[in-house]
Write a protein that holds these residues in place. Structure first.
Motif, short mmCIF file in Angstrom:
data_model
loop_
_atom_site.label_atom_id
_atom_site.label_comp_id
_atom_site.label_asym_id
_atom_site.label_seq_id
_atom_site.Cartn_x
_atom_site.Cartn_y
_atom_site.Cartn_z
N TRP A 51 0.72 -1.37 -0.07
CA TRP A 51 -0.07 0.07 -0.05
C TRP A 51 0.99 1.30 -0.03
O TRP A 51 0.62 2.25 -0.64
CB TRP A 51 -0.73 -0.06 0.97
CG TRP A 51 -2.08 -0.86 1.03
CD1 TRP A 51 -2.12 -2.40 0.92
CD2 TRP A 51 -3.53 -0.56 1.55
NE1 TRP A 51 -3.36 -2.68 1.13
CE2 TRP A 51 -3.87 -1.57 1.61
CE3 TRP A 51 -3.92 0.76 1.91
CZ2 TRP A 51 -5.37 -1.85 2.02
CZ3 TRP A 51 -5.47 0.79 2.38
CH2 TRP A 51 -6.18 -0.51 2.24
N ALA A 52 1.83 1.15 0.70
CA ALA A 52 2.84 2.31 0.93
C ALA A 52 3.04 3.14 -0.42
O ALA A 52 2.77 4.46 -0.36
CB ALA A 52 4.18 1.92 1.79
N PRO A 53 3.48 2.81 -1.63
CA PRO A 53 3.76 3.38 -2.59
C PRO A 53 2.55 4.21 -3.04
O PRO A 53 2.73 5.27 -3.82
CB PRO A 53 4.53 2.48 -3.66
CG PRO A 53 4.92 1.29 -2.71
CD PRO A 53 4.11 1.23 -1.75
N ASP A 54 1.54 3.37 -3.40
CA ASP A 54 0.20 3.99 -3.69
C ASP A 54 -0.19 5.15 -2.85
O ASP A 54 -0.72 6.27 -3.24
CB ASP A 54 -0.93 2.83 -3.87
CG ASP A 54 -0.65 2.01 -4.89
OD1 ASP A 54 0.08 2.58 -6.14
OD2 ASP A 54 -0.96 0.90 -4.76
N THR A 60 -6.03 6.78 -2.83
CA THR A 60 -6.74 6.64 -1.47
C THR A 60 -7.09 4.91 -1.33
O THR A 60 -6.77 4.34 -2.25
CB THR A 60 -8.37 7.31 -1.86
OG1 THR A 60 -8.99 6.29 -2.83
CG2 THR A 60 -8.37 8.68 -1.97
N ILE A 61 -7.39 4.79 0.03
CA ILE A 61 -7.76 3.53 0.56
C ILE A 61 -8.78 2.86 -0.37
O ILE A 61 -8.36 1.70 -0.97
CB ILE A 61 -8.13 3.48 2.04
CG1 ILE A 61 -6.96 4.07 2.70
CG2 ILE A 61 -8.55 2.07 2.22
CD1 ILE A 61 -6.37 3.37 4.01
N ALA A 62 -9.85 3.67 -0.85
CA ALA A 62 -10.78 3.09 -1.69
C ALA A 62 -10.25 2.63 -2.97
O ALA A 62 -10.39 1.55 -3.63
CB ALA A 62 -11.82 3.90 -1.67
N GLU A 63 -9.35 3.36 -3.61
CA GLU A 63 -8.57 3.25 -4.80
C GLU A 63 -7.65 2.00 -4.80
O GLU A 63 -7.64 1.30 -5.95
CB GLU A 63 -8.10 4.33 -5.21
CG GLU A 63 -8.84 5.35 -5.80
CD GLU A 63 -7.98 6.64 -5.90
OE1 GLU A 63 -8.34 7.48 -6.92
OE2 GLU A 63 -6.78 6.87 -5.51
N TYR A 68 -5.09 -5.20 -2.84
CA TYR A 68 -4.15 -5.82 -1.74
C TYR A 68 -4.93 -6.31 -0.81
O TYR A 68 -4.20 -7.28 0.03
CB TYR A 68 -3.12 -4.88 -1.31
CG TYR A 68 -2.30 -4.02 -2.09
CD1 TYR A 68 -1.56 -4.72 -3.37
CD2 TYR A 68 -2.39 -2.89 -2.08
CE1 TYR A 68 -0.84 -4.12 -4.20
CE2 TYR A 68 -1.72 -2.02 -3.21
CZ TYR A 68 -0.95 -2.70 -4.15
OH TYR A 68 -0.23 -2.16 -5.16
N GLU A 69 -6.14 -6.17 -0.50
CA GLU A 69 -6.76 -7.07 0.58
C GLU A 69 -7.30 -8.50 0.35
O GLU A 69 -8.28 -8.73 0.26
CB GLU A 69 -8.38 -6.08 0.72
CG GLU A 69 -7.86 -4.79 1.62
CD GLU A 69 -7.46 -5.20 3.00
OE1 GLU A 69 -7.78 -6.08 3.81
OE2 GLU A 69 -6.54 -4.28 3.43
N HIS A 103 -3.88 9.81 2.39
CA HIS A 103 -5.46 9.58 2.45
C HIS A 103 -5.77 8.33 3.50
O HIS A 103 -5.72 7.41 2.59
CB HIS A 103 -6.36 9.71 1.08
CG HIS A 103 -5.87 10.76 0.14
ND1 HIS A 103 -6.27 12.01 0.65
CD2 HIS A 103 -5.29 10.87 -0.84
CE1 HIS A 103 -5.97 13.13 -0.30
NE2 HIS A 103 -5.40 12.18 -1.08
N LEU A 104 -5.86 8.23 4.56
CA LEU A 104 -6.03 7.17 5.41
C LEU A 104 -7.41 6.93 5.79
O LEU A 104 -8.25 7.89 5.69
CB LEU A 104 -5.03 7.24 6.49
CG LEU A 104 -3.45 7.48 6.27
CD1 LEU A 104 -2.73 7.43 7.49
CD2 LEU A 104 -3.01 6.38 5.17
N SER A 105 -7.65 5.82 6.42
CA SER A 105 -9.10 5.49 6.71
C SER A 105 -9.83 6.57 7.86
O SER A 105 -10.85 6.84 7.60
CB SER A 105 -9.43 3.92 7.20
OG SER A 105 -8.68 3.85 8.38
#
Length: 188
Positions: A51-54, A60-63, A68-69, A103-105
């Protein structure tokens, strides 16, 4: 104080060193993280690294969550970790990473805060992995001090969101690592 990017890289190195010690029969062992065995803990770390690079690039997390989930370890968990850690470290050293809006949760934070959270998670999970597999649990004292200083300011937010366990009582003369682990809800 140590550069947070260096602290994160060193914490990932410590996790990777412990990961090299995992034997085939240890992947299903319980960890101090409720509901996670060793494989799930490593999968969590690889997910965070991916997730870190993105997130540092402004996504955003949604994107990225669908990307990765899932189980991202494949047949070679150690290789998956190494590749993901390399990508995460490259991302945090990218120009502008410390000031990027991530942009975190729970809201937007500067990249430096996000990197600090990644560092703290990697450091604590290094201990979790070591505890689970019976490896050396002693963490780098400089990283413990850096994490403790930050977490003294951040712990209430973590506790309110329920992402860490209840604070554990320790003797007043407990060493810094024991106090840090207790703040994260672990007994060491």
């Amino acid at each position: 104080m140590i550069d947070i990017r260096d602290a994160y890289r060193r914490a990932l190195d410590g996790f990777g060193n412990r990961l090299q010690l995992v034997r085939d029969e240890q992947w299903e062992l319980s960890t101090p993280c409720v509901d996670w065995d060793v494989r799930a803990l490593v999968n969590h770390m690889v997910n965070e690294n991916l997730w870190a690079p993105d997130l540092l690039a402004g996504r955003t997390i949604a994107e990225v969550s669908d990307t990765y989930e899932r189980d991202v370890l494949g047949d070679d968990a150690i290789k998956a970790f190494e590749v993901s850690a390399q990508g995460a470290v490259q991302a945090v050293y990218t120009e502008g990473a410390l000031t990027a809006v991530t942009h975190l949760s729970f809201g937007d934070v500067p990249g430096e805060e996000y990197i600090t959270e990644l560092f703290a998670d990697a450091l604590i999970h290094t201990w979790d992995l070591a505890r689970a597999i019976g490896a050396r649990e002693r963490l780098d004292p400089e990283l413990v001090a850096t994490c403790s200083e930050w977490f003294a300011r951040a712990n209430e937010g973590y506790r309110q969101t329920g992402v860490i366990g209840d604070h554990r009582d320790v003797p007043e003369d407990a060493d810094p690592q024991t106090r840090l682990l207790a703040a994260w809800g672990r007994t060491g």
